[in-house]
Design an enzyme around this catalytic site. Structure first.
Site, short mmCIF file in Angstrom:
data_model
loop_
_atom_site.label_atom_id
_atom_site.label_comp_id
_atom_site.label_asym_id
_atom_site.label_seq_id
_atom_site.Cartn_x
_atom_site.Cartn_y
_atom_site.Cartn_z
N ILE A 281 -7.43 8.00 -1.22
CA ILE A 281 -7.36 6.54 -1.17
C ILE A 281 -8.13 6.15 0.09
O ILE A 281 -7.94 6.72 1.15
CB ILE A 281 -5.90 6.03 -1.15
CG1 ILE A 281 -5.84 4.50 -1.01
CG2 ILE A 281 -5.07 6.66 -0.05
CD1 ILE A 281 -4.41 3.92 -1.19
N SER A 282 -9.06 5.20 -0.05
CA SER A 282 -9.92 4.84 1.08
C SER A 282 -9.12 4.18 2.19
O SER A 282 -8.06 3.59 1.97
CB SER A 282 -11.01 3.88 0.62
OG SER A 282 -11.78 4.46 -0.39
N GLN A 283 -9.72 4.24 3.39
CA GLN A 283 -9.19 3.55 4.57
C GLN A 283 -9.09 2.05 4.24
O GLN A 283 -9.97 1.50 3.59
CB GLN A 283 -10.23 3.82 5.65
CG GLN A 283 -10.09 3.10 6.94
CD GLN A 283 -11.40 3.25 7.73
OE1 GLN A 283 -12.45 3.61 7.19
NE2 GLN A 283 -11.34 2.96 9.01
N ARG B 68 0.82 -1.22 0.00
CA ARG B 68 0.00 0.00 0.00
C ARG B 68 0.86 1.28 0.00
O ARG B 68 0.44 2.30 -0.56
CB ARG B 68 -0.93 -0.04 1.22
CG ARG B 68 -1.95 1.09 1.28
CD ARG B 68 -2.97 0.83 2.39
NE ARG B 68 -3.62 2.03 2.84
CZ ARG B 68 -4.82 2.44 2.41
NH1 ARG B 68 -5.50 1.72 1.54
NH2 ARG B 68 -5.35 3.56 2.87
#
Ligand code: SAH
Length: 217
Positions: A60-62, A34
């Site tokens: 960018i999502s959790q 990530r």
């Protein structure tokens, strides 16, 4: 910084305790780096329990939300998946580990270019990218077994429901307000049946069959 340790910790502390169970999903989160998908200066926060900015006003999502959406797609490795909102490409990379083919559309050229270069450099053979309005879908490659929209839509864009296979599933944040409902819809006898999963917060889906963008559309 030992990113592998941070990655394992993310899975053990953020995903498993909140109910992410699918072995293949957890393996994908242990594997995909990530920190390569966030801006370099934010790499130290890449495995933290919150969304991060990726430029152009997008996020960018959790990790947990990416995992939740992925788990609900119920991928076995045989599916053809369409993703709308490539953004950083992190969700795309996760999907590439779990499905047969991933088609992903991003409307912002700057993000689309950057992410294409990154995904090429890492080397995923089963991802195809396009810079376009994703609310129109990808008609030449339809139908799809699964569709995932990673931006908030006021309704399911019609071309996307048409490009979904019978028995297929579409996952998206549904709603026009600052908080939306994460929704899973399944196509049965040509009709979509929706179930609501939880509240969520996404940037808006812009385009012909979603929210109108005053500046560019
Ligand atoms: N899955 C991404 C989330 C990015 S945020 C990630 O993990 O990083 C949502 C993205 O959707 C943004 O990059 C935004 O530009 C894009 N987007 C919004 N409307 C779109 C549309 N109509 N077609 C394609 N992409 C769109």
């Amino acid at each position: 910084m030992d990113f592998e340790v941070l990655r394992k910790r993310m899975v053990e502390e953020q995903l498993i305790p909140r109910g992410i169970k699918n072995y293949r999903v957890l393996e994908a989160f242990r594997k995909i780096e990530r920190h390569k998908f966030v801006p370099q200066e934010l790499a130290a926060s890449a495995y933290a329990d919150y969304p991060l900015p990726i430029g152009e006003g997008q996020t960018i999502s959790q990790p947990y939300i990416v995992a939740l959406m992925t788990e609900y797609l119920g991928l076995t490795g045989e599916e053809k998946v369409l993703e709308i909102g490539t953004g950083s490409g992190y969700q795309t990379a996760i999907l590439s580990q779990l499905a047969k083919e991933v088609y992903s559309i991003e409307r912002l050229e700057i993000l689309a270019k950057k992410t294409e270069e990154k995904l090429k450099a890492i080397g995923y053979a089963n991802i195809k990218l396009r810079c376009a309005d994703g609310t129109l879908g990808w008609p030449e490659e339809a139908p799809f077994d699964r569709i995932i929209i990673t931006a908030a839509a006021p309704r399911i864009p019609l071309p996307l429901s048409e490009q979904l296979k019978e028995g297929g599933k579409i996952m998206l944040p549904l709603g026009e307000n600052s908080i939306q409902l994460l929704t899973l819809a399944e196509k049965t006898k040509g009709k979509l049946e929706s179930s609501e999963i939880c509240n969520c917060v996404f940037v808006p889906l812009l385009g012909k069959y979603a929210c109108k963008d005053r500046d560019t559309l």
